[in-house]
Design an enzyme around this catalytic site. Structure first.
Site, PDB file in Angstrom:
ATOM      1  N   PHE A  59      -5.462  88.833  -4.781  1.00 33.17           N
ATOM      2  CA  PHE A  59      -6.548  89.162  -4.888  1.00 33.17           C
ATOM      3  C   PHE A  59      -7.021  88.621  -6.137  1.00 33.17           C
ATOM      4  O   PHE A  59      -6.524  90.027  -7.120  1.00 33.17           O
ATOM      5  CB  PHE A  59      -6.333  91.087  -4.983  1.00 33.17           C
ATOM      6  CG  PHE A  59      -7.473  91.996  -5.053  1.00 33.17           C
ATOM      7  CD1 PHE A  59      -8.287  91.701  -3.452  1.00 33.17           C
ATOM      8  CD2 PHE A  59      -8.015  92.117  -5.796  1.00 33.17           C
ATOM      9  CE1 PHE A  59      -9.682  92.453  -3.084  1.00 33.17           C
ATOM     10  CE2 PHE A  59      -9.150  93.529  -5.391  1.00 33.17           C
ATOM     11  CZ  PHE A  59      -9.974  92.584  -4.697  1.00 33.17           C
ATOM     12  N   ARG A  98     -17.079  93.483 -11.624  1.00 38.80           N
ATOM     13  CA  ARG A  98     -17.802  91.967 -11.225  1.00 38.80           C
ATOM     14  C   ARG A  98     -18.052  90.936 -13.058  1.00 38.80           C
ATOM     15  O   ARG A  98     -18.629  89.266 -12.919  1.00 38.80           O
ATOM     16  CB  ARG A  98     -18.997  92.349 -11.294  1.00 38.80           C
ATOM     17  CG  ARG A  98     -19.198  92.449  -9.176  1.00 38.80           C
ATOM     18  CD  ARG A  98     -20.170  92.853  -8.905  1.00 38.80           C
ATOM     19  NE  ARG A  98     -19.968  93.768  -7.699  1.00 38.80           N
ATOM     20  CZ  ARG A  98     -19.851  93.392  -6.268  1.00 38.80           C
ATOM     21  NH1 ARG A  98     -19.209  92.074  -6.252  1.00 38.80           N
ATOM     22  NH2 ARG A  98     -19.841  94.365  -5.566  1.00 38.80           N
ATOM     23  N   ASP A 157     -12.095  84.115   2.471  1.00 37.78           N
ATOM     24  CA  ASP A 157     -10.544  84.665   2.572  1.00 37.78           C
ATOM     25  C   ASP A 157      -9.931  84.655   4.472  1.00 37.78           C
ATOM     26  O   ASP A 157      -9.678  84.020   4.099  1.00 37.78           O
ATOM     27  CB  ASP A 157     -10.946  86.451   2.436  1.00 37.78           C
ATOM     28  CG  ASP A 157      -9.296  86.776   2.495  1.00 37.78           C
ATOM     29  OD1 ASP A 157      -8.338  87.050   2.377  1.00 37.78           O
ATOM     30  OD2 ASP A 157      -9.440  87.945   1.173  1.00 37.78           O
ATOM     31  N   GLU A 182     -21.472  82.020  -0.670  1.00 36.31           N
ATOM     32  CA  GLU A 182     -19.931  82.644  -0.736  1.00 36.31           C
ATOM     33  C   GLU A 182     -19.400  82.319  -1.962  1.00 36.31           C
ATOM     34  O   GLU A 182     -19.506  81.734  -2.512  1.00 36.31           O
ATOM     35  CB  GLU A 182     -19.279  82.388   0.523  1.00 36.31           C
ATOM     36  CG  GLU A 182     -17.907  83.462   1.128  1.00 36.31           C
ATOM     37  CD  GLU A 182     -18.998  85.105   1.243  1.00 36.31           C
ATOM     38  OE1 GLU A 182     -18.812  85.416  -0.356  1.00 36.31           O
ATOM     39  OE2 GLU A 182     -18.890  85.535   1.978  1.00 36.31           O
ATOM     40  N   ASP A 183     -18.905  83.934  -2.428  1.00 37.66           N
ATOM     41  CA  ASP A 183     -17.797  83.592  -3.859  1.00 37.66           C
ATOM     42  C   ASP A 183     -16.381  83.150  -2.960  1.00 37.66           C
ATOM     43  O   ASP A 183     -16.467  82.155  -3.239  1.00 37.66           O
ATOM     44  CB  ASP A 183     -17.642  85.236  -4.212  1.00 37.66           C
ATOM     45  CG  ASP A 183     -17.488  86.484  -3.384  1.00 37.66           C
ATOM     46  OD1 ASP A 183     -17.597  85.894  -2.116  1.00 37.66           O
ATOM     47  OD2 ASP A 183     -17.588  87.868  -3.575  1.00 37.66           O
TER      48      ASP A 183
END
Length: 175
Positions: free
Chosen positions: A151, A164, A102, A98-99
């Protein structure tokens, strides 16, 4: 790459590479060179998955899954399965790549879904962890960096499909 206004570097490319090397070694040590299946969560985790796998001196199988719960900078809270696994993970050692963790909604959903596929083991490796935003109780087994409630973009993370390809993790400073 052209300079982006108000964009600040949170984690440099050098620090990313250093930590990914360490994560690869941790995972390798835990699995003692056994074959592992990485499940890359598209699209955000692709950079991290590729770089992590290049540093692994063992056999890696790849599976891809795509779920979405974001629109722009906000989580909708609704998880949509966009692309499901193509292969069978039954009896395999599996690591979800996973990046960012959150709210935890997506990973909670995925973990339960993938458990139903009966892997031998199931762990989570996340490049970033933003604990302040967690609404579901879930923790990654391997974490690159704990980050503040900002963010973030770059290194696979986006806002409306942009940014990205930045080679670092950044955030927009409030103007």
């Amino acid at each position: 790459m052209e300079e982006i206004k108000n964009l600040k570097v949170l984690i440099s490319e050098e620090k990313l590479n250093e930590r990914i090397n360490e994560l690869a070694q941790e995972i390798y040590n835990d699995y003692k060179g056994q074959e592992i299946t990485f499940i890359c969560i598209l699209k955000g985790s692709i950079f991290f998955t590729v770089e992590l796998s290049k540093r692994m001196p063992c056999d890696i199988n790849f599976e891809f899954i795509r779920v979405s719960s974001y629109h722009g900078e906000n989580s909708t809270g609704i998880i949509e399965m966009k692309v499901d696994l193509q292969g069978d993970i039954k009896g395999k050692d599996v690591i979800i790549i996973e990046d960012i963790v959150d709210t935890g909604r997506t990973l909670s959903y995925l973990k339960e879904y993938l458990k139903s596929k009966e892997p031998k083991s199931l762990k989570i490796c996340s490049l970033l962890d933003k604990k302040e935003r967690r609404v579901c109780k879930i923790d990654a087994d391997y974490v690159g960096f704990n980050i503040p409630d900002k963010f973030v973009i770059g290194y696979g993370l986006d806002v409306d499909e942009k940014y990205r390809n930045l080679p670092y993790i950044g955030y927009f400073e409030n103007v």
